[in-house]
Design an enzyme around this catalytic site. Structure first.
Site, short mmCIF file in Angstrom:
data_model
loop_
_atom_site.label_atom_id
_atom_site.label_comp_id
_atom_site.label_asym_id
_atom_site.label_seq_id
_atom_site.Cartn_x
_atom_site.Cartn_y
_atom_site.Cartn_z
CB SER A 263 -0.86 -0.14 1.16
OG SER A 263 -0.15 -0.18 2.34
CD GLU B 40 -7.49 -5.62 1.65
OE1 GLU B 40 -6.36 -6.21 1.34
OE2 GLU B 40 -7.70 -4.68 1.22
CD GLU C 57 -2.14 -8.81 -2.54
OE1 GLU C 57 -2.66 -9.01 -3.80
OE2 GLU C 57 -1.86 -7.87 -2.17
O1 KIV Z 1 -0.34 -3.36 1.79
C1 KIV Z 1 -1.11 -3.46 2.79
O2 KIV Z 1 -1.11 -2.47 3.32
C2 KIV Z 1 -2.06 -4.55 3.04
C3 KIV Z 1 -2.89 -4.28 4.12
C4 KIV Z 1 -4.20 -3.83 3.67
C5 KIV Z 1 -3.37 -5.68 4.69
O3 KIV Z 1 -1.71 -5.67 2.60
#
Ligand code: KIV
Length: 277
Positions: free
Chosen positions: A58, A195, A128
């Site tokens: 993220s 998620e 993932e």
């Molecule tokens: O990249 C991220 O922040 C995440 C979270 C939303 C779990 O994978």
């Protein structure tokens, strides 16, 4: 360490390990996890007593302003992760394998995980996917690297899903998710992030698995919760999903401070006599 469900604390633990998280699941203590991408934020979060810090991809959205998590590179993830690692004393630091750095084959996944661990000093990696990454999970684990899974809404596959809406609402997808969660556990993952899935399904997964299940938009039945720090601090205004609790309205507080500084500079109020040499 007390072990009665709902009345436990691992606050005194000097270093959170995957073993400590397992203990927390067993004793019923909820796991608190937040994202961090830089030294200063990581230091504040760690010293506040967080259990797990996620250097999430993220960062692609929050730090670099991309629309998706796809553009961030492995070297950029390592840069963020090593900044975080320099700040922390207690938390377990998990780093996302970025899009394109592991999907090719399990050898590529292993090489990426090793590079992250070697160059950043991280403690674990997150990938993932479900059955499609089984071989990669097992290969990474065979090198002694702890792996966290991630199911439900998996943002690296956004162009396959087409939307960021709640996943696994239909029985068939829910069944697949449950099977994938079990498969990730059996492959050796130490924890799984779920998620944006229905709370009832997440609770069922958490009850059936012996490893911790950390939710984001997956309800209170999970063994722990994770949020993107910039979202929970209210620094990002445009992102407002139902699951997000904002603990501060930092955007407005910061903007107010910046406006005051600009005014003070323009009006020659800053610096004053005491603020110069
Ligand atoms: O990249 C991220 O922040 C995440 C979270 C939303 C779990 O994978």
């Amino acid at each position: 360490m007390p072990s009665k469900k709902g009345n436990t604390s691992h606050k005194e633990v000097k270093k959170v390990t995957t073993h400590v998280l397992q203990e927390m699941k067993r004793s019923g203590e909820k796991i608190a996890m937040l994202t961090a991408y830089d030294y200063t934020m990581a230091k504040i979060i760690d010293h506040s007593g967080i259990d797990v810090i996620l250097v999430g991809d993220s960062a692609s959205n929050v730090m670099a302003g991309h629309e998706t998590t796809l553009p961030i590179t492995l070297d950029q993830m390592i840069y963020h992760a090593s900044s975080v690692i320099r700040a922390i004393d207690r938390a377990l630091v998990v780093v996302d394998l970025p899009f394109g750095s592991y999907q090719g084959n399990s050898k590529e996944a292993l090489n990426t995980a090793i590079k992250i661990m070697k160059e950043s000093g991280a403690h674990a990696v997150k990938l993932e996917g479900g059955r499609e990454i089984k071989e990669s999970v097992e290969r990474i684990l065979s090198a002694g690297i702890p792996v966290m899974g991630h199911l439900g809404l998996t943002p690296q596959s956004i162009y396959k899903f087409g939307t960021y809406t709640v996943r696994a609402q239909e029985a068939e997808e829910a069944k697949l998710l449950m099977a994938d969660a079990k498969l990730l556990q059996d492959s050796g993952c130490f924890a799984i992030v779920l998620e944006k899935i229905p709370a009832a399904l997440a609770e069922k997964v958490a009850k059936q698995l012996t490893i911790p299940v950390i939710g984001i938009g997956a309800g209170g039945g999970c063994d722990g919760q994770v949020l993107v720090t910039h979202d929970m601090l209210g620094m990002t205004k445009e992102f407002s999903p139902r699951f997000l609790r904002r603990y501060l309205n930092l955007y407005d507080s910061m903007s107010g401070a910046f406006k005051k500084y600009i005014k003070d500079v323009k009006s020659r109020d800053f610096p004053n006599k005491k603020e110069q040499y």
